[in-house]
Design a protein around this motif. Structure first.
Motif, PDB file in Angstrom:
ATOM      1  N   ALA A 225       0.850  -1.192   0.000  1.00 35.24           N
ATOM      2  CA  ALA A 225       0.000   0.000   0.000  1.00 35.24           C
ATOM      3  C   ALA A 225       0.882   1.237   0.000  1.00 35.24           C
ATOM      4  N   THR A 227       2.243   5.194  -1.339  1.00 37.07           N
ATOM      5  CA  THR A 227       1.673   6.535  -1.408  1.00 37.07           C
ATOM      6  C   THR A 227       2.527   7.350  -2.382  1.00 37.07           C
ATOM      7  N   HIS A 382       7.318   1.806   1.835  1.00 36.48           N
ATOM      8  CA  HIS A 382       8.174   1.435   2.957  1.00 36.48           C
ATOM      9  C   HIS A 382       8.990   0.231   2.524  1.00 36.48           C
ATOM     10  N   GLY A 384      11.581  -1.012   4.547  1.00 32.04           N
ATOM     11  CA  GLY A 384      12.114  -1.742   5.692  1.00 32.04           C
ATOM     12  C   GLY A 384      13.433  -1.215   6.208  1.00 32.04           C
ATOM     13  N   SER A 385      13.828  -1.739   7.358  1.00 25.00           N
ATOM     14  CA  SER A 385      14.980  -1.194   8.075  1.00 25.00           C
ATOM     15  C   SER A 385      16.311  -1.501   7.395  1.00 25.00           C
ATOM     16  N   ALA A 388      16.492   1.252   4.770  1.00 18.07           N
ATOM     17  CA  ALA A 388      16.271   2.615   5.278  1.00 18.07           C
ATOM     18  C   ALA A 388      17.562   3.421   5.298  1.00 18.07           C
ATOM     19  N   ALA A 396       8.410  11.448   2.027  1.00 14.92           N
ATOM     20  CA  ALA A 396       9.115  10.173   2.168  1.00 14.92           C
ATOM     21  C   ALA A 396       9.930  10.154   3.449  1.00 14.92           C
ATOM     22  N   GLY A 397       9.626   9.211   4.316  1.00 18.15           N
ATOM     23  CA  GLY A 397      10.394   9.041   5.539  1.00 18.15           C
ATOM     24  C   GLY A 397      11.649   8.226   5.289  1.00 18.15           C
ATOM     25  N   GLY A 398      12.326   7.874   6.384  1.00 14.87           N
ATOM     26  CA  GLY A 398      13.626   7.228   6.317  1.00 14.87           C
ATOM     27  C   GLY A 398      13.684   5.917   5.578  1.00 14.87           C
ATOM     28  N   ASP A 399      12.552   5.194   5.482  1.00 17.81           N
ATOM     29  CA  ASP A 399      12.620   3.907   4.774  1.00 17.81           C
ATOM     30  C   ASP A 399      11.720   3.893   3.547  1.00 17.81           C
ATOM     31  N   GLN A 400      11.297   5.066   3.118  1.00 16.94           N
ATOM     32  CA  GLN A 400      10.428   5.099   1.932  1.00 16.94           C
ATOM     33  C   GLN A 400      11.216   5.490   0.690  1.00 16.94           C
ATOM     34  N   SER A 435       9.249  -3.839   8.546  1.00 22.82           N
ATOM     35  CA  SER A 435       8.609  -2.617   8.052  1.00 22.82           C
ATOM     36  C   SER A 435       8.472  -2.544   6.536  1.00 22.82           C
ATOM     37  N   SER A 436       8.940  -3.549   5.822  1.00 17.53           N
ATOM     38  CA  SER A 436       8.895  -3.465   4.363  1.00 17.53           C
ATOM     39  C   SER A 436       7.551  -3.907   3.798  1.00 17.53           C
ATOM     40  N   GLU A 437       7.120  -3.219   2.754  1.00 18.32           N
ATOM     41  CA  GLU A 437       5.915  -3.623   2.027  1.00 18.32           C
ATOM     42  C   GLU A 437       6.201  -4.764   1.070  1.00 18.32           C
TER      43      GLU A 437
ATOM     44  N   VAL B  37      14.208   8.116  11.378  1.00 19.94           N
ATOM     45  CA  VAL B  37      13.546   9.261  10.756  1.00 19.94           C
ATOM     46  C   VAL B  37      12.313   8.739  10.047  1.00 19.94           C
ATOM     47  N   GLY B  83       5.501  -6.150   9.093  1.00 15.02           N
ATOM     48  CA  GLY B  83       5.113  -5.385   7.907  1.00 15.02           C
ATOM     49  C   GLY B  83       5.217  -3.887   8.126  1.00 15.02           C
TER      50      GLY B  83
END
Lengths: 463, 316
Positions: A225, A227, A382, A384-385, A388, A396-400, A435-437, B37, B83
């Motif tokens: 999902a 953005t 996203h 993921g770490s 990132a 866009a944040g640190g892992d996007q 954290s990854s899509e 961040v 996730g």
């Protein structure tokens, strides 16, 4: 004798079997570059004289800059005081002008050109990718990152001090950022150049098509999902750069000229300081050697030379043809076809969307209502770490990151935003972390047989 | 002059730090593998009320207090990396497990547990049933439907089930979805190993998902102007072009008891939580008696899908 033959046979059979069980990245596809030329309608000079604009842009893109533009072979004016390389085509070089990092990094040569006395940071090597560096956080005087003060701006690697044309801009007034300290504090991240082929097509995809694609995959079975990143002022979708941080080729050209080469221009009018200088009093005055902007509209010159470099860089990129793909290399057309099918079904294509239409174009027929096979939804996801970089740009944040367009992948030496690997398998593996899509897509990939994985790798290198 | 002083002061400072570092203090290092961040992220008004994204794995089960869900992890399956955070469109990846064939380094089957907040879904599907129907319509051209959509009963609950696959890829998907607190709670089983998929589906019989829980009633679209007695719109100081889905619990007196911002930048969450604290709504009545409910609101940039299902008011 007979025994020995059977032994050899069994051995080779074993070898064959074990080979069949491990897939591998076929590597850079051989043959001609298959990229770097103009769009077909531009090659056909439609509309009339457009080819001249492409050729002129292409040659300016290859210009090498010096501080005053007076050194032989370095006719471009305005290098530095801080810079990453001496010309656009230094970094956007492979497999042809407009591409991305070549195998031999020109930054090492540029660091010492014309008497410059830069120490290349440890992460910039002759055989490594071209790199741009950003510090994650601002630091205290000892170099300790202050996590309440995100930095994220580009720290140019080099300074002009020592160059024969740098005049009073010497090391007593300017120095390279402290990369050794940043490395010791793990406070530095890297970006490699993105390829520019097909840039005009990417620019001419309608927002409606992007938005309706996004809506159409809502509720997919892969947990994806994404953005969009947006241009800060008008709120429209931004699409260029690893985090889709930039709206248009022209804005990117202006920013790159300023940030990468240190050439101020009509889009970015002041010389580019480090983020630390920006928080203090800016660049030291003795290093502001030229009137600004250094690149500008050339009044009273006439014809094509009137245009500024930044405008012509953008035109060159806009008119570049998308990269060729191979119908049968590597691995044969059947394998490539299967590979694409697998890629579509297991969830890769949900992000790496193969195709958007381009809108009607006022520029040239090859940009007009074409199929843009870029293999990206231009969304940020996203990742993921593990991927990132803790730099935020716009939304866009640190892992996007923007789904990396995969066209031209067959001719890519370095992969992922920081060029951390040349290996497709590693690049795929890096998609999976907390954290990854993309975790489900990677599990699906790992559900495949080795031969199926090989089909996907062949497909990817056929692009 | 000041510059000079400042310069020497800071070098002095640097020297001191240098000394203390020599004396054994490790230099601060940005940790690898940590997302420090963040972009838009979830936030809630307290730290005790359970949230959909806060499930846990323990003793062979995945449990989620928000949904009162307890799910037995099929034997031999292992937890996979977490996730992403909830999306702008209200979709959650809750957890994921996979059955690895270690020898062949190959995944035999996996299960992805997701939730779609039905107040915010881009497809505007009002229920798990509709969501599965739209999934079925969506996958027909790309995959082969193997079964469904059909209704099945698992742990006393109605699930909507669609099974599809790709013979060429050799993978099968079985998607089972049920309604829980105005979310479609979905289990997506994928794999090439039918026996493993069967086993995993059987294991779902051990799910506990009580129908009668003490969760508040969920009411779509309750926070519209007719029901609001008092409100202050939050001031969002910067335009960021993101959609901000928010779930609120409203108590029997019409006060906002809990706020869950699914996805927003920190300043946006602060402003929204602060503003919502002051809202008063008409109490929601069940059989004439005031009841606690949860409902949804959207702030920020309203996307077409959100607007479409918001009956003009922008409130879902």
């Amino acid at each position: 004798m007979k025994l020995r033959i059977t032994a050899v046979l069994t051995l080779s059979l074993l070898l064959f079997v074990s080979q069949a069980f491990s897939q591998s990245d076929p590597g850079i596809r051989g043959g001609p570059p298959g990229a770097g030329g103009p769009l077909p309608s531009v090659a056909a000079d439609n509309p009339l004289t457009i080819l001249k604009f492409f050729n002129d842009g292409q040659s300016r893109f290859q210009e090498v800059d010096s501080v005053k533009g007076t050194i032989a072979g370095e006719a471009g004016k305005g290098l530095g005081p801080r810079f990453n390389a001496m010309g656009c085509a230094r970094c956007h070089a492979f497999p042809a002008v407009g591409g991305t990092s070549p195998s031999v990094n020109p930054q090492i040569v540029d660091a010492g050109a014309d008497g410059a006395i830069n120490l290349p940071p440890s992460f910039v090597t002759l055989s490594g990718p071209v790199r741009e560096a950003r510090f994650v956080f601002f630091t205290d005087p000892a170099g300790n990152p202050i996590t309440s003060q995100p930095n994220g701006g580009v720290e140019d690697l080099f300074i002009i001090a020592g160059r024969s044309d740098a005049g009073p801009c010497t090391t007593s007034v300017i120095s390279q950022p402290d990369f050794a300290s940043a490395v010791a504090h793990n406070n530095v991240i890297f970006r490699i150049p993105t390829p520019l082929f097909g840039g005009g097509l990417v620019e001419n995809i309608e927002e409606t098509d992007l938005l309706s694609y996004q809506a159409s995959v809502a509720g997919n079975s892969f947990g994806i999902a994404g953005t969009f990143n947006h241009n800060g002022n008008d709120g429209t979708i931004a699409r260029f750069g690893w985090k889709a941080q930039n709206k248009s080729l022209e804005i990117f050209a202006g920013e790159a000229y300023n940030v990468e080469q240190g050439v101020s221009n009509e889009l970015f009018t002041q010389e580019h300081p480090t983020p630390e200088e920006e928080r203090s009093l800016g660049l030291p005055n003795p290093c502001k050697l030229n009137a600004t902007p250094e690149d500008h509209t050339n009044f009273n010159v006439g014809s094509i030379a009137t245009l500024s470099d930044a405008v012509q860089f953008a035109m060159f990129m806009r008119l570049l043809a998308p990269p060729d793909r191979s119908p049968d290399t590597p691995g044969g057309s059947a394998s490539i076809g299967r590979g694409e099918e697998f890629f579509n079904k297991i969830g890769c294509e949900t992000c790496h969307h193969n195709r958007f239409p381009s809108f009607s174009s006022s520029i040239t027929p090859s940009l007009d209502t074409q199929k843009v096979n870029l293999y990206s939804d231009l969304e940020i996801h996203h990742m993921g770490s593990t991927l990132a970089d803790n730099v935020s740009q716009g939304a866009a944040g640190g892992d996007q990151f923007r789904t990396a367009p995969l066209w031209g992948l067959g001719k890519r030496i370095f992969l992922l935003h920081d060029g951390r690997t040349p290996d497709l398998l590693k690049a795929i593996d890096q998609h999976s972390s907390p954290s990854s899509e993309a975790n489900t897509a990677v599990l699906n990939f790992n559900s495949l047989l080795s031969t199926q994985k090989q089909d996907i790798l062949n497909f990817l290198r056929s692009l | 002059m000041w510059r000079l002083i400042r310069h020497s002061l800071s070098s002095l400072f640097a020297v001191c730090i240098g000394l203390s570092a020599d004396a054994g203090t490790a230099p601060a290092v940005v940790p690898n593998g940590v997302i420090l961040v963040k972009g838009a992220a979830p936030r809630s008004s307290d730290s005790v009320t359970p949230l959909p994204e806060e499930g846990k794995v323990a003793d062979g089960r995945y449990s989620n207090a928000y949904f009162s869900l307890s799910y037995p992890i099929p034997a031999g399956w292992t937890e996979q990396p977490a996730g992403p955070p909830p999306s702008e469109g209200g979709s959650y990846v809750l957890t994921q497990f996979a059955f690895w064939d270690r020898e062949q380094q190959r995944v035999r089957a996996q299960v992805l547990v997701t939730a779609q907040d039905l107040f915010f879904s881009a497809s505007s599907a009002p229920s798990a049933r509709e969501l599965m129907a739209s999934l079925r319509r969506g996958v027909v051209p790309q995959y082969e439907i193997e079964r469904g959509a059909e209704e099945v009963t698992i742990a006393g609950r109605t699930f909507y089930r669609v099974a599809y696959g790709s013979p060429l890829v050799g993978l099968h998907w079985r998607v089972l979805s049920t309604d829980a607190r105005c979310h479609a709670l979905t289990f997506t089983l994928t794999g090439g190993d039918k026996a493993a998929l069967d086993a995993a589906e059987r294991a779902m019989g051990g799910i506990s998902l009580p129908k009668e829980s003490d969760a508040p009633l969920c009411v779509k679209g309750y926070a519209h102007d007719d029901n609001i007695v008092e409100k202050t719109e939050p001031y969002l100081a910067t335009r960021r072009f993101n959609t901000i889905p928010v779930r609120v619990t409203i108590d029997g007196e019409g006060r906002v008891k809990h706020v869950h911002v699914l996805s927003a930048f920190p300043d946006q969450s602060d402003a929204i939580i602060a503003a919502l604290r002051a809202w008063r709504l008409k109490p929601y009545l069940v059989d004439g008696k005031p009841a606690e409910i949860e409902t949804g609101l959207v702030f920020g940039t309203l996307r077409a899908a959100a607007r479409g299902s918001a009956a003009g008011s922008g409130r879902l």
